[in-house]
Motif scaffolding. Sequence first.
Motif, PDB file in Angstrom:
ATOM      1  N   UNK A 150       0.842  -1.206   0.000  1.00 22.09           N
ATOM      2  CA  UNK A 150       0.000   0.000   0.000  1.00 22.09           C
ATOM      3  C   UNK A 150       0.870   1.246   0.000  1.00 22.09           C
ATOM      4  N   UNK A 151       1.921   1.261   0.798  1.00 14.98           N
ATOM      5  CA  UNK A 151       2.815   2.414   0.848  1.00 14.98           C
ATOM      6  C   UNK A 151       3.502   2.608  -0.497  1.00 14.98           C
ATOM      7  N   UNK A 152       3.983   1.533  -1.101  1.00 12.24           N
ATOM      8  CA  UNK A 152       4.660   1.623  -2.389  1.00 12.24           C
ATOM      9  C   UNK A 152       3.724   2.121  -3.485  1.00 12.24           C
ATOM     10  N   UNK A 153       2.509   1.586  -3.525  1.00 15.55           N
ATOM     11  CA  UNK A 153       1.543   2.023  -4.533  1.00 15.55           C
ATOM     12  C   UNK A 153       1.123   3.474  -4.307  1.00 15.55           C
ATOM     13  N   UNK A 154       1.031   3.891  -3.058  1.00 21.29           N
ATOM     14  CA  UNK A 154       0.687   5.283  -2.762  1.00 21.29           C
ATOM     15  C   UNK A 154       1.775   6.227  -3.248  1.00 21.29           C
ATOM     16  N   UNK A 155       3.027   5.855  -3.031  1.00 23.54           N
ATOM     17  CA  UNK A 155       4.144   6.685  -3.487  1.00 23.54           C
ATOM     18  C   UNK A 155       4.154   6.762  -5.005  1.00 23.54           C
ATOM     19  N   UNK A 156       3.942   5.627  -5.660  1.00 25.19           N
ATOM     20  CA  UNK A 156       3.888   5.624  -7.124  1.00 25.19           C
ATOM     21  C   UNK A 156       2.730   6.481  -7.648  1.00 25.19           C
ATOM     22  N   UNK A 157       1.582   6.421  -6.990  1.00 22.95           N
ATOM     23  CA  UNK A 157       0.438   7.229  -7.405  1.00 22.95           C
ATOM     24  C   UNK A 157       0.745   8.715  -7.241  1.00 22.95           C
ATOM     25  N   UNK A 158       1.405   9.094  -6.152  1.00 20.35           N
ATOM     26  CA  UNK A 158       1.761  10.492  -5.937  1.00 20.35           C
ATOM     27  C   UNK A 158       2.763  10.981  -6.977  1.00 20.35           C
ATOM     28  N   UNK A 159       3.720  10.133  -7.329  1.00 22.29           N
ATOM     29  CA  UNK A 159       4.696  10.506  -8.356  1.00 22.29           C
ATOM     30  C   UNK A 159       3.990  10.666  -9.695  1.00 22.29           C
ATOM     31  N   UNK A 160       3.072   9.759 -10.024  1.00 25.65           N
ATOM     32  CA  UNK A 160       2.333   9.837 -11.274  1.00 25.65           C
ATOM     33  C   UNK A 160       1.504  11.120 -11.339  1.00 25.65           C
ATOM     34  N   UNK A 161       0.826  11.450 -10.235  1.00 30.68           N
ATOM     35  CA  UNK A 161       0.029  12.681 -10.195  1.00 30.68           C
ATOM     36  C   UNK A 161       0.917  13.913 -10.342  1.00 30.68           C
ATOM     37  N   UNK A 162       2.074  13.899  -9.690  1.00 29.65           N
ATOM     38  CA  UNK A 162       2.997  15.022  -9.794  1.00 29.65           C
ATOM     39  C   UNK A 162       3.505  15.196 -11.219  1.00 29.65           C
ATOM     40  N   UNK A 163       3.762  14.096 -11.926  1.00 31.31           N
ATOM     41  CA  UNK A 163       4.234  14.180 -13.316  1.00 31.31           C
ATOM     42  C   UNK A 163       3.146  14.693 -14.255  1.00 31.31           C
ATOM     43  N   UNK A 164       1.902  14.335 -13.978  1.00 30.76           N
ATOM     44  CA  UNK A 164       0.805  14.807 -14.813  1.00 30.76           C
ATOM     45  C   UNK A 164       0.575  16.326 -14.659  1.00 30.76           C
ATOM     46  N   UNK A 165       0.807  16.828 -13.485  1.00 28.37           N
ATOM     47  CA  UNK A 165       0.579  18.240 -13.221  1.00 28.37           C
ATOM     48  C   UNK A 165       1.783  19.112 -13.548  1.00 28.37           C
ATOM     49  N   UNK A 166       2.889  18.509 -13.923  1.00 34.75           N
ATOM     50  CA  UNK A 166       4.110  19.280 -14.155  1.00 34.75           C
ATOM     51  C   UNK A 166       4.111  19.976 -15.494  1.00 34.75           C
TER      52      UNK A 166
END
Length: 44
Positions: free
Chosen positions: A28-44
């Motif tokens: 869960x922690x790993x998937x949450x971190x990956x989701x946050x990175x993905x969201x950050x890349x989409x908004x960049x």
Amino acid sequence: MAEHEHGSMDITEQRKTFHGFIRLATWVAGLSILALIFIALLNA
């Protein structure tokens, strides 16, 4: 009433449950971190 002898209880099931919980929490922690990175890349 029988005297309690420290270390005599079978904790096999508790150990399995705890290891399963730790594995789930790690995923869960790993998937949450990956989701946050993905969201950050989409908004960049």
